[in-house]
Design a protein around this motif. Structure first.
Motif, PDB file in Angstrom:
ATOM      1  N   GLU A 122       0.856  -1.051   0.021  1.00  0.00           N
ATOM      2  CA  GLU A 122       0.032  -0.005   0.034  1.00  0.00           C
ATOM      3  C   GLU A 122       0.752   1.313   0.122  1.00  0.00           C
ATOM      4  OE1 GLU A 122      -2.872   2.428   2.992  1.00  0.00           O
ATOM      5  OE2 GLU A 122      -3.226   0.254   2.792  1.00  0.00           O
ATOM      6  N   VAL A 123       0.634   2.107  -1.122  1.00  0.00           N
ATOM      7  CA  VAL A 123       1.356   3.227  -0.920  1.00  0.00           C
ATOM      8  C   VAL A 123       0.540   4.584  -0.508  1.00  0.00           C
ATOM      9  CG1 VAL A 123       2.913   4.621  -2.674  1.00  0.00           C
ATOM     10  CG2 VAL A 123       2.375   2.434  -2.958  1.00  0.00           C
TER      11      VAL A 123
ATOM     12  N   GLY B 250      -2.016  -8.863   4.022  1.00  0.00           N
ATOM     13  CA  GLY B 250      -0.627  -9.042   3.633  1.00  0.00           C
ATOM     14  C   GLY B 250       0.146  -8.065   3.070  1.00  0.00           C
ATOM     15  N   ALA B 251      -0.530  -6.641   3.052  1.00  0.00           N
ATOM     16  CA  ALA B 251       0.327  -5.535   2.392  1.00  0.00           C
ATOM     17  C   ALA B 251       0.994  -5.102   3.353  1.00  0.00           C
ATOM     18  CB  ALA B 251      -0.727  -4.799   1.999  1.00  0.00           C
ATOM     19  N   ARG B 252       2.259  -4.518   2.840  1.00  0.00           N
ATOM     20  CA  ARG B 252       3.160  -3.537   3.792  1.00  0.00           C
ATOM     21  C   ARG B 252       2.858  -2.152   3.311  1.00  0.00           C
ATOM     22  NH1 ARG B 252       6.971  -6.094   6.133  1.00  0.00           N
ATOM     23  NH2 ARG B 252       8.387  -4.044   6.186  1.00  0.00           N
ATOM     24  N   TYR B 253       3.455  -1.211   4.113  1.00  0.00           N
ATOM     25  CA  TYR B 253       3.223   0.179   3.788  1.00  0.00           C
ATOM     26  C   TYR B 253       4.509   0.982   3.335  1.00  0.00           C
ATOM     27  CZ  TYR B 253       2.003   5.064   4.459  1.00  0.00           C
ATOM     28  OH  TYR B 253       1.466   6.316   4.327  1.00  0.00           O
TER      29      TYR B 253
ATOM     30  N   LEU C 120       2.614  -5.720  -6.665  1.00  0.00           N
ATOM     31  CA  LEU C 120       1.311  -5.257  -6.463  1.00  0.00           C
ATOM     32  C   LEU C 120       1.232  -3.823  -5.574  1.00  0.00           C
ATOM     33  CD1 LEU C 120      -0.328  -8.684  -6.000  1.00  0.00           C
ATOM     34  CD2 LEU C 120       0.563  -7.814  -8.117  1.00  0.00           C
ATOM     35  N   LEU C 121       0.862  -2.995  -6.478  1.00  0.00           N
ATOM     36  CA  LEU C 121       0.542  -1.748  -5.535  1.00  0.00           C
ATOM     37  C   LEU C 121      -0.933  -1.145  -5.697  1.00  0.00           C
ATOM     38  CD1 LEU C 121       3.457   0.326  -7.452  1.00  0.00           C
ATOM     39  CD2 LEU C 121       3.619  -0.757  -5.048  1.00  0.00           C
TER      40      LEU C 121
ATOM     41  N   GLY D 206       0.055  -3.685  12.342  1.00  0.00           N
ATOM     42  CA  GLY D 206       1.252  -3.611  11.631  1.00  0.00           C
ATOM     43  C   GLY D 206       1.507  -4.312  10.343  1.00  0.00           C
ATOM     44  N   GLU D 207       2.972  -4.339  10.087  1.00  0.00           N
ATOM     45  CA  GLU D 207       3.167  -4.585   8.706  1.00  0.00           C
ATOM     46  C   GLU D 207       3.693  -6.138   8.949  1.00  0.00           C
ATOM     47  OE1 GLU D 207       5.587  -2.223   6.365  1.00  0.00           O
ATOM     48  OE2 GLU D 207       5.133  -0.434   7.602  1.00  0.00           O
ATOM     49  N   PRO D 208       3.546  -6.908   7.780  1.00  0.00           N
ATOM     50  CA  PRO D 208       4.227  -8.261   7.703  1.00  0.00           C
ATOM     51  C   PRO D 208       5.560  -8.167   8.258  1.00  0.00           C
ATOM     52  CG  PRO D 208       2.885  -8.029   5.940  1.00  0.00           C
ATOM     53  CD  PRO D 208       3.041  -6.493   6.410  1.00  0.00           C
TER      54      PRO D 208
END
Length: 283
Positions: free
Chosen positions: A32-33, A48-51, A87-88, A132-134
Motif C-alpha cells: 500500500e502506497v 498481507g500488504a506492507r506500507y 502489486l501496488l 502493523g506490517e508483515p
C-alpha cells in the motif's frame, strides 16, 4: 533498418481486486502506497500488504525523486529485486502511480496497479486487516544494473532538449486553469502559467490536483485506452512521439505515464520537476 515494433499492451498490469488477491496469494509483493497515511493503513488495509510512504521516494523542496542510492535502499528494504512482481495500491491511486513509475525507472520489470485503488477493494466487500506490517524480507541485492530504465525520467535539461525536437513533446497533465495560467493549482507554488511549447494532456476536476477524472470513470478506474489516446491525439500527443509527462510535482504525470505504459506506448518519460521546478528556475 526496420523500425522497432511497438511494445505489446500491458493492460493485464492494471488489476481488478480479484486479480490482485489471486496474485498476492501466489506470492507477489503487495504494497500500500500512501502519503502520511500510515495510521489509516494500520486501521485497515488489504491483508498481507506492507506500507510505503511517498516521503521515502521524493524529497523537498521540489519533491523530486530521491537520489538513486536512497531509492535502491527503499526497494531492497521492501524485498524488491529487478525480477520481483510488485502489486501496488493506494487510498490515492496517484500515490501508488508515483511509486509505480519510480519502480519501473529503477528497473523492476513487473509492476502492477490496482485499478480504482483501495476503494475498489472495499466496494466489493473484501476483507481487510488491521495492525502493523508483515515481517520484513529484505532483498540481498537488486540483481541487475540500477536504474534499469533511466529513460523513463528526465530532468530539466532533458525536458528542454525534448522541446527542441520534432519527434518529442512535453505533455502537461494539469487542469485547463493551470495550463492557461489562471491558477498554479497549489498553495505552495506561486507562479502561474505553463512550460512554453508544452501541449495540454488534461487531468481532472478544476481546483483539485488529486483528480484525474479526464482519465477515469466514476469509480476511479482507467477509461478505455482508445478514449485516452483520442483525448491526447486531439492535443497533438500521440505514440509516435517521445512523450514526457509532467504536472505540478509528479503524481498526476506518473499516472498518465503508467496508463501510457500499460497501453504500450514505446517512448515515454516523466519530467520529474514539473511546473514547480520549471517555475522556480524562472525566478
Amino acid at each position: 533498418m526496420n523500425a522497432p515494433h511497438d511494445p505489446p499492451s500491458r493492460l493485464a498490469h492494471l488489476l481488478t481486486p480479484a486479480a490482485l488477491a489471486a496474485q498476492a496469494r501466489a506470492g507477489a509483493l503487495l504494497i500500500e502506497v500512501g502519503c502520511g497515511t500510515h495510521a489509516q493503513y494500520r486501521a485497515e488495509h488489504i491483508p498481507g500488504a506492507r506500507y510505503l510512504d511517498t516521503a521515502a521516494l521524493e524529497a523537498p523542496p521540489l519533491f523530486n525523486k530521491v537520489p538513486d542510492a536512497d531509492l535502491l535502499e527503499v526497494l531492497l528494504a521492501l524485498g524488491i529485486r529487478h525480477d520481483s512482481t510488485v502489486l501496488l495500491y493506494g487510498r490515492s491511486t496517484l500515490a501508488a502511480a508515483r511509486a509505480a513509475h519510480l519502480m519501473l525507472y529503477a528497473g523492476v520489470a513487473d509492476v502492477r496497479l490496482l485499478d480504482g485503488g483501495f476503494a475498489a477493494w472495499q466496494a466489493e466487500g473484501r476483507s481487510a486487516a488491521a495492525g502493523g506490517e508483515p515481517p520484513p524480507r529484505r532483498a540481498n541485492g537488486f540483481g541487475a544494473p540500477f536504474p534499469g530504465r533511466p529513460d523513463y525520467l528526465v530532468d530539466m535539461a532533458g525536458a528542454r532538449a525534448l522541446l527542441a525536437r520534432d519527434d518529442a513533446v512535453l505533455a502537461s497533465i494539469r487542469t485547463w486553469s493551470e495550463h492557461t495560467g489562471v491558477t498554479s493549482g497549489y498553495s505552495y507554488i506561486r507562479a502561474r502559467g505553463d512550460i512554453p511549447g508544452a501541449r495540454w494532456g488534461r487531468a481532472g476536476r478544476e481546483g483539485d490536483v488529486n483528480s484525474m477524472s479526464d482519465y477515469q470513470d466514476g469509480n476511479g478506474c482507467m477509461l478505455p485506452a482508445a478514449v485516452i489516446e483520442t483525448m491526447w491525439r486531439e492535443q497533438g500527443i500521440h505514440r509516435g512521439l517521445h512523450t514526457a509527462f509532467y504536472c505540478g510535482t509528479g503524481w498526476r504525470a506518473s499516472l498518465a505515464f503508467f496508463y501510457a505504459w500499460v497501453i504500450g506506448w514505446p517512448r515515454i518519460s516523466v519530467y520529474d520537476g514539473g511546473w514547480y521546478e520549471w517555475s522556480k528556475a524562472l525566478c
